[in-house]
Design a protein around this motif. Sequence first.
Motif, short mmCIF file in Angstrom:
data_model
loop_
_atom_site.label_atom_id
_atom_site.label_comp_id
_atom_site.label_asym_id
_atom_site.label_seq_id
_atom_site.Cartn_x
_atom_site.Cartn_y
_atom_site.Cartn_z
N GLY A 256 0.81 -1.21 0.00
CA GLY A 256 0.00 0.00 0.00
C GLY A 256 0.85 1.26 0.00
N ILE B 93 -5.67 -0.03 4.09
CA ILE B 93 -6.36 -0.91 3.14
C ILE B 93 -5.46 -2.05 2.70
CG2 ILE B 93 -7.34 -1.01 0.80
CD1 ILE B 93 -8.46 1.79 1.26
N GLY B 94 -4.18 -1.77 2.44
CA GLY B 94 -3.26 -2.83 2.07
C GLY B 94 -3.13 -3.88 3.14
N SER C 93 -6.80 -5.77 3.85
CA SER C 93 -7.23 -6.66 2.76
C SER C 93 -6.41 -7.95 2.75
CB SER C 93 -7.14 -5.94 1.41
OG SER C 93 -5.81 -5.55 1.12
N CYS D 288 -13.94 -4.95 4.98
CA CYS D 288 -13.14 -6.17 4.90
C CYS D 288 -13.82 -7.32 5.64
CB CYS D 288 -11.74 -5.93 5.46
SG CYS D 288 -10.72 -4.88 4.41
N GLU E 196 -10.08 -5.00 -1.13
CA GLU E 196 -9.34 -3.77 -1.40
C GLU E 196 -10.15 -2.82 -2.29
OE1 GLU E 196 -4.79 -2.40 -2.39
OE2 GLU E 196 -5.38 -4.46 -2.84
#
Length: 254
Positions: free
Chosen positions: A51, A150-151, A154, A210, A241
């Motif tokens: 990310g 988010i990286g 996910s 998620c 993601e």
Amino acid sequence: MSALRALRRRRRELQVAVMLLTRLPAGRLSGDAPALREARWAFPLVGALVGLIGWAVFAGALAAGGSGLLAALLCLTITVLVTGALHFDGLADFADGIGGGRDRAHTLEIMRDSRIGSYGVMALILASGLWTAALADLEGTAGPLLFVVIGALSRGVMSALQESLPPARADGMGHLAAGRSRAGRGALLVAVLLSVLVAGLAGLAVVAVCAGVALALGAIARRRLGGVTGDVLGAAQLISEVAAWVVLAVLLPG
């Protein structure tokens, strides 16, 4: 000495996670490599790194005068290159199998086929288009924290599915990484807590997205396949993601 050995073991597990989830140089592993299950704790950490790389390209393109759309496309491009399109491949195979499979055996057979079908093509087009459009809308809002959160989360979805479902096959990535991992659960919990602490309501929204993807895809995998495969895990990562970026694009001002 025991603490030093533990630290070396964790370093080797991190190397395995980097080798599995990216195409980044991770050095050589001497002797027997740690099991994939043991390296699961590092999945969110590797996701945070991916990310951060995506953010660097996104922010660099904007700083150079590029449009939000161009920056988003370049971010998508570097993400594909860094990960070797691993999760895109999983999404395509998963979509083909779930979309075209008559029963469990036929679905697994389709997912193992290296050829891509219409469901897979459309899944990739939609995922890429939604990711690009959402990120372009967040041109003025998407800072490094959101990319990192988010990286990490996910990739945490992959770990959550492996913790809760058995492998669908007696071989493959789903089988190799099967089993519960206390370190994996702990790392996922830390990732969730840190995401909410550092990103506030946006982090909470990503956690909710998620979790929803994990529950939905987990239910599909259990019903249609009897468990998880590497393709299920890859699809879950990419869908969560993309979904996170789409939800943030709706909730946050651009």
